[in-house]
Design a protein around this motif. Structure first.
Motif, PDB file in Angstrom:
ATOM      1  N   ASP B 260      -6.424  85.381  32.611  1.00 53.46           N
ATOM      2  CA  ASP B 260      -6.625  86.486  31.667  1.00 53.46           C
ATOM      3  C   ASP B 260      -7.978  86.400  30.964  1.00 53.46           C
ATOM      4  OD1 ASP B 260      -5.747  84.203  30.403  1.00 53.46           O
ATOM      5  OD2 ASP B 260      -4.696  85.258  28.802  1.00 53.46           O
ATOM      6  N   GLU B 261      -8.630  85.219  31.016  1.00 50.93           N
ATOM      7  CA  GLU B 261      -9.926  85.086  30.335  1.00 50.93           C
ATOM      8  C   GLU B 261     -11.098  85.053  31.314  1.00 50.93           C
ATOM      9  OE1 GLU B 261      -9.043  81.484  28.361  1.00 50.93           O
ATOM     10  OE2 GLU B 261      -7.893  82.458  26.756  1.00 50.93           O
ATOM     11  N   GLN B 262     -10.810  85.170  32.597  1.00 51.28           N
ATOM     12  CA  GLN B 262     -11.893  85.060  33.575  1.00 51.28           C
ATOM     13  C   GLN B 262     -12.769  86.311  33.599  1.00 51.28           C
ATOM     14  OE1 GLN B 262     -10.395  83.892  37.464  1.00 51.28           O
ATOM     15  NE2 GLN B 262      -9.408  82.080  36.605  1.00 51.28           N
ATOM     16  N   ALA B 295      -0.798  85.495  50.178  1.00 52.36           N
ATOM     17  CA  ALA B 295      -2.108  86.156  50.228  1.00 52.36           C
ATOM     18  C   ALA B 295      -2.017  87.556  49.625  1.00 52.36           C
ATOM     19  CB  ALA B 295      -2.606  86.222  51.670  1.00 52.36           C
ATOM     20  N   ALA B 296      -0.909  88.251  49.890  1.00 53.65           N
ATOM     21  CA  ALA B 296      -0.729  89.594  49.331  1.00 53.65           C
ATOM     22  C   ALA B 296      -0.684  89.542  47.800  1.00 53.65           C
ATOM     23  CB  ALA B 296       0.550  90.217  49.884  1.00 53.65           C
ATOM     24  N   ILE B 297      -0.030  88.511  47.277  1.00 56.42           N
ATOM     25  CA  ILE B 297       0.013  88.343  45.817  1.00 56.42           C
ATOM     26  C   ILE B 297      -1.396  88.094  45.284  1.00 56.42           C
ATOM     27  CG2 ILE B 297       0.849  86.867  43.929  1.00 56.42           C
ATOM     28  CD1 ILE B 297       3.382  86.354  45.702  1.00 56.42           C
ATOM     29  N   ALA B 298      -2.125  87.205  45.967  1.00 56.66           N
ATOM     30  CA  ALA B 298      -3.503  86.915  45.539  1.00 56.66           C
ATOM     31  C   ALA B 298      -4.364  88.166  45.584  1.00 56.66           C
ATOM     32  CB  ALA B 298      -4.097  85.815  46.423  1.00 56.66           C
ATOM     33  N   ALA B 299      -4.128  89.023  46.598  1.00 54.13           N
ATOM     34  CA  ALA B 299      -4.918  90.254  46.729  1.00 54.13           C
ATOM     35  C   ALA B 299      -4.650  91.190  45.543  1.00 54.13           C
ATOM     36  CB  ALA B 299      -4.592  90.946  48.050  1.00 54.13           C
ATOM     37  N   LEU B 300      -3.382  91.261  45.096  1.00 52.45           N
ATOM     38  CA  LEU B 300      -3.064  92.123  43.949  1.00 52.45           C
ATOM     39  C   LEU B 300      -3.812  91.659  42.698  1.00 52.45           C
ATOM     40  CD1 LEU B 300       0.779  92.751  44.347  1.00 52.45           C
ATOM     41  CD2 LEU B 300      -1.064  94.409  44.627  1.00 52.45           C
ATOM     42  N   HIS B 301      -3.890  90.344  42.524  1.00 54.77           N
ATOM     43  CA  HIS B 301      -4.646  89.813  41.382  1.00 54.77           C
ATOM     44  C   HIS B 301      -6.132  90.154  41.507  1.00 54.77           C
ATOM     45  CE1 HIS B 301      -1.383  87.770  39.503  1.00 54.77           C
ATOM     46  NE2 HIS B 301      -1.143  86.984  40.530  1.00 54.77           N
ATOM     47  N   ALA B 305      -8.265  95.343  37.729  1.00 51.17           N
ATOM     48  CA  ALA B 305      -9.412  95.315  36.811  1.00 51.17           C
ATOM     49  C   ALA B 305      -9.186  94.280  35.709  1.00 51.17           C
ATOM     50  CB  ALA B 305      -9.625  96.691  36.207  1.00 51.17           C
ATOM     51  N   ASP B 306      -7.953  94.111  35.273  1.00 56.59           N
ATOM     52  CA  ASP B 306      -7.639  93.097  34.277  1.00 56.59           C
ATOM     53  C   ASP B 306      -6.157  92.743  34.378  1.00 56.59           C
ATOM     54  OD1 ASP B 306      -6.157  95.104  32.859  1.00 56.59           O
ATOM     55  OD2 ASP B 306      -8.061  95.823  32.034  1.00 56.59           O
ATOM     56  N   LEU B 307      -5.740  91.819  33.512  1.00 56.61           N
ATOM     57  CA  LEU B 307      -4.374  91.320  33.605  1.00 56.61           C
ATOM     58  C   LEU B 307      -3.354  92.424  33.311  1.00 56.61           C
ATOM     59  CD1 LEU B 307      -3.614  88.398  34.302  1.00 56.61           C
ATOM     60  CD2 LEU B 307      -3.053  88.061  31.897  1.00 56.61           C
ATOM     61  N   ALA B 308      -3.691  93.307  32.338  1.00 54.61           N
ATOM     62  CA  ALA B 308      -2.735  94.328  31.909  1.00 54.61           C
ATOM     63  C   ALA B 308      -2.461  95.352  33.007  1.00 54.61           C
ATOM     64  CB  ALA B 308      -3.255  95.036  30.654  1.00 54.61           C
ATOM     65  N   THR B 309      -3.507  95.702  33.770  1.00 53.54           N
ATOM     66  CA  THR B 309      -3.315  96.719  34.807  1.00 53.54           C
ATOM     67  C   THR B 309      -2.939  96.118  36.159  1.00 53.54           C
ATOM     68  OG1 THR B 309      -5.668  96.697  35.344  1.00 53.54           O
ATOM     69  CG2 THR B 309      -4.937  98.329  33.720  1.00 53.54           C
ATOM     70  N   THR B 310      -2.740  94.790  36.201  1.00 54.28           N
ATOM     71  CA  THR B 310      -2.253  94.175  37.441  1.00 54.28           C
ATOM     72  C   THR B 310      -0.873  94.753  37.750  1.00 54.28           C
ATOM     73  OG1 THR B 310      -3.463  92.158  36.944  1.00 54.28           O
ATOM     74  CG2 THR B 310      -1.713  91.978  38.560  1.00 54.28           C
ATOM     75  N   ASP B 311      -0.627  94.974  39.039  1.00 48.86           N
ATOM     76  CA  ASP B 311       0.636  95.590  39.454  1.00 48.86           C
ATOM     77  C   ASP B 311       1.757  94.543  39.433  1.00 48.86           C
ATOM     78  OD1 ASP B 311       2.670  97.015  40.601  1.00 48.86           O
ATOM     79  OD2 ASP B 311       1.494  97.757  42.294  1.00 48.86           O
ATOM     80  N   TRP B 312       2.229  94.213  38.208  1.00 52.00           N
ATOM     81  CA  TRP B 312       3.213  93.134  38.068  1.00 52.00           C
ATOM     82  C   TRP B 312       4.525  93.408  38.776  1.00 52.00           C
ATOM     83  CZ3 TRP B 312       1.365  88.639  37.213  1.00 52.00           C
ATOM     84  CH2 TRP B 312       0.181  88.499  36.468  1.00 52.00           C
ATOM     85  N   PRO B 313       5.051  94.671  38.729  1.00 52.38           N
ATOM     86  CA  PRO B 313       6.299  94.909  39.489  1.00 52.38           C
ATOM     87  C   PRO B 313       6.150  94.544  40.969  1.00 52.38           C
ATOM     88  CG  PRO B 313       5.831  96.757  38.036  1.00 52.38           C
ATOM     89  CD  PRO B 313       4.630  95.859  37.970  1.00 52.38           C
ATOM     90  N   GLN B 314       4.971  94.890  41.520  1.00 54.27           N
ATOM     91  CA  GLN B 314       4.713  94.573  42.929  1.00 54.27           C
ATOM     92  C   GLN B 314       4.606  93.050  43.138  1.00 54.27           C
ATOM     93  OE1 GLN B 314       4.557  96.661  45.407  1.00 54.27           O
ATOM     94  NE2 GLN B 314       3.065  95.991  46.931  1.00 54.27           N
ATOM     95  N   ALA B 338       5.455  85.558  36.674  1.00 47.09           N
ATOM     96  CA  ALA B 338       5.167  86.967  36.946  1.00 47.09           C
ATOM     97  C   ALA B 338       6.152  87.877  36.202  1.00 47.09           C
ATOM     98  CB  ALA B 338       5.225  87.235  38.453  1.00 47.09           C
ATOM     99  N   VAL B 339       7.421  87.460  36.152  1.00 53.01           N
ATOM    100  CA  VAL B 339       8.423  88.240  35.415  1.00 53.01           C
ATOM    101  C   VAL B 339       8.045  88.292  33.933  1.00 53.01           C
ATOM    102  CG1 VAL B 339      10.839  88.275  34.650  1.00 53.01           C
ATOM    103  CG2 VAL B 339      10.297  87.825  37.053  1.00 53.01           C
ATOM    104  N   ALA B 340       7.523  87.186  33.406  1.00 50.11           N
ATOM    105  CA  ALA B 340       7.094  87.153  32.006  1.00 50.11           C
ATOM    106  C   ALA B 340       6.020  88.207  31.754  1.00 50.11           C
ATOM    107  CB  ALA B 340       6.576  85.762  31.641  1.00 50.11           C
ATOM    108  N   MET B 341       5.151  88.434  32.734  1.00 50.19           N
ATOM    109  CA  MET B 341       4.114  89.451  32.592  1.00 50.19           C
ATOM    110  C   MET B 341       4.711  90.857  32.688  1.00 50.19           C
ATOM    111  SD  MET B 341       1.390  87.880  31.889  1.00 50.19           S
ATOM    112  CE  MET B 341       0.328  89.318  31.890  1.00 50.19           C
ATOM    113  N   ARG B 342       5.745  91.032  33.505  1.00 53.92           N
ATOM    114  CA  ARG B 342       6.332  92.356  33.689  1.00 53.92           C
ATOM    115  C   ARG B 342       7.277  92.695  32.527  1.00 53.92           C
ATOM    116  NH1 ARG B 342      10.614  93.311  38.451  1.00 53.92           N
ATOM    117  NH2 ARG B 342      11.789  92.093  36.944  1.00 53.92           N
TER     118      ARG B 342
END
Lengths: 111, 414
Positions: B260-262, B295-301, B305-314, B338-342
């Motif tokens: 989240d700070e990167q 790899a698909a999870i890494a691609a979503l990250h 654009a940032d942590l908030a708009t990451t597709d957490w449900p996916q 990931a659930v904690a983020m969603r």
């Protein structure tokens, strides 16, 4: 060489029958890879001897049950490499039901 | 000096290919290594004077083969063995001539991959042997990679080669029926080299970029050799997508910077693009594998654009798929994060506490840190402080420990 380690009896959830062994033995011989092999007599007949540094012999009625796995018999087979040997070892009934088969090459002193 | 370095980089690539071909021909790793080195030495002497030959690979092969025959003539015992090996090889399958006139050298590195990752070798030796034989690292370089003394590594490599020789571990590519059983072992070796580079288990540095890059290079070779295997594509994709974040993962003092700070502007866009394209390959045309899903999870990250708009449900959905393929507590831990983020930290913490009894997570650094962070986010500060202290009791790399100490201090202050 395939050393067949039997499991302790209470762990045998997949016991192998005499017929399984006979079928396996037949398969090994028919494949033309059999060199030698023996089935060992019951564990209670086993005796262990150790010679210490002073040359004294210690004879005990081992191998001990605590070691859980005891040698049940062996096959010597002639196959080209470890993968083939492992395939045959995996087919051995002794590898099932908590038992295991250790595969070791026979030392070659001819070179 | 830099000219020599460049030449060495070329030889590092050639070395694995040459070694594999010689191992196949002579069936002996030690002999193959010796004559490979001899041939490269000869090239370093001749090429600067006479110019690089039109077919450098074939030149090296011919030179190495001559050296091998010389050695075998001197060594009668070897010669006797060679005769047996050749008879056996001919009986098994007629080998294509390794240095046929005009043709390209066949690439036999795949055999070597499977030999180095053979399950009959101790797990700790597989990575070392792969780096030595396929990445072309010297024994001191491999020792440095695993942070062990050179003597220790030399002994381990000798032991592994002795086992290959005496237990007759074959140099061969497993058949199609065996591949699903054996390929994961090869991928595991490469991935373990990468993860040691991604997060060093001990020592002064958080990341070991040299190791991560060797792992990627090995995966690229493997992908060329097995283009139809989707998990090879998945593994390469995963490593590229994680490696893309390398520059942003550490701060000016080498301390870890969390996701989240990167500074996402410092992520490597080219690697992300290449990795994302490979994910599509990895997940198309059949049931997904563990590396493809990760790899698909890494691609979503990487694409967010940032942590908030990451597709957490996916992300959570992909973790559900991964958990079905690999029901391990470590996967469950990452799913909980990931659930904690969603759904918020409370839900995530409840999932983590459900995992508390898992023996594999007891004393597992990332579990303790994740728990501490969620308590922190919930404002349960005394508990968070205790959790950070528990995490600090378990060793990590020095920058990671410094980072935890700072987090602990910030919790204690407020």
């Amino acid at each position: 060489m395939m050393l067949i380690n039997a499991a302790t009896t209470d762990e045998q959830d997949d016991p192998c029958t005499v017929e399984d062994w006979m079928a396996y033995d037949k398969a090994v011989r028919e494949a033309g890879i059999w060199v030698s092999g023996e089935s060992l007599a019951d564990l209670v007949t086993a005796t262990t001897v150790q010679v210490d540094r002073d040359g004294r012999r210690t004879v005990t009625d081992g191998p001990y049950a605590e070691t859980r796995e005891v040698l049940g018999g062996f096959y010597v087979i002639d196959v080209p490499d470890l993968d083939v040997a492992l395939d045959w070892a995996a087919r051995c009934p002794g590898a099932r039901g908590g038992g295991s088969v250790v595969v070791r090459p026979v030392a070659d002193f001819s070179a | 000096m830099s000219g020599v370095r460049e030449v060495e980089a070329v030889f590092r690539e050639e070395r694995g290919r040459l070694l594999a071909a010689l191992v196949r021909r002579f069936g002996d790793l030690d002999l193959a290594e010796e004559v490979t080195s001899d041939a490269i030495e000869a090239a370093l002497r001749h090429w600067p004077v006479e110019g690089v030959p039109p077919k450098p690979g074939a030149w090296l092969m011919t030179t190495a083969r001559r050296k091998a025959v010389d050695r075998l003539r001197r060594d009668q015992a070897f010669a006797a063995r060679l005769a047996i090996l050749q008879v056996e090889a001919e009986r098994a399958a007629p080998a294509p001539p390794a240095d046929a006139e005009g043709g390209e050298l066949p690439d036999e590195r795949l055999q070597l991959f499977f030999t180095c990752a053979h399950p009959a070798l101790p797990a700790e030796d597989r990575g070392a042997l792969t780096l030595r034989c396929l990445a072309g690292l010297t024994t001191p370089e491999v020792a440095r990679a695993y942070l062990v003394p050179v003597q220790t590594m030399a002994k381990r490599i000798v032991r592994a080669k002795k086992k290959i020789r005496e237990a007759r571990i074959p140099f061969r590519v497993p058949g199609a029926d065996e591949l699903p059983e054996r390929l994961p072992g090869v991928l595991q070796v490469i991935y373990s080299i990468f993860t040691e580079g991604y997060a060093a288990s001990s020592g002064p540095d958080l990341q070991r970029l040299d190791l991560a890059e060797e792992a990627i290079r090995l995966a690229r070779i493997l992908r060329r050799l097995l283009p139809a295997e989707r998990e090879v594509a998945g593994l390469l994709a995963l490593m590229l997508l994680v490696h893309a974040r390398r520059d942003a993962r550490t701060g000016p003092d080498g301390e870890p910077v969390l996701l989240d700070e990167q500074d996402r502007g410092r992520w490597d866009r080219d690697l992300i693009e290449e990795g994302s394209a490979l994910v599509v390959t990895a997940l198309s045309g059949g049931p997904p594998g563990v590396y493809g899903v990760q790899a698909a999870i890494a691609a979503l990250h990487d694409e967010a654009a940032d942590l908030a708009t990451t597709d957490w449900p996916q992300v959570v959905a992909l973790y559900d798929v991964l958990l079905a393929l690999d029901p391990s507590p470590v996967v469950a831990l990452n799913r909980a994060a990931a659930v904690a983020m969603r759904d918020g930290p409370e839900t995530g913490l409840a999932l983590l506490d459900e995992l508390a009894g898992e023996p594999r997570l007891r004393g597992y650094h990332p579990y303790l840190v994740a728990r501490a962070d969620l308590l922190h986010r919930l404002g349960r500060l005394p508990e968070a402080a205790a959790a950070y202290r528990a995490a600090l009791e378990v060793a990590g790399s020095e920058p990671e420990r410094a980072h935890l100490r700072r987090r602990l201090a910030s919790v204690e202050e407020t």
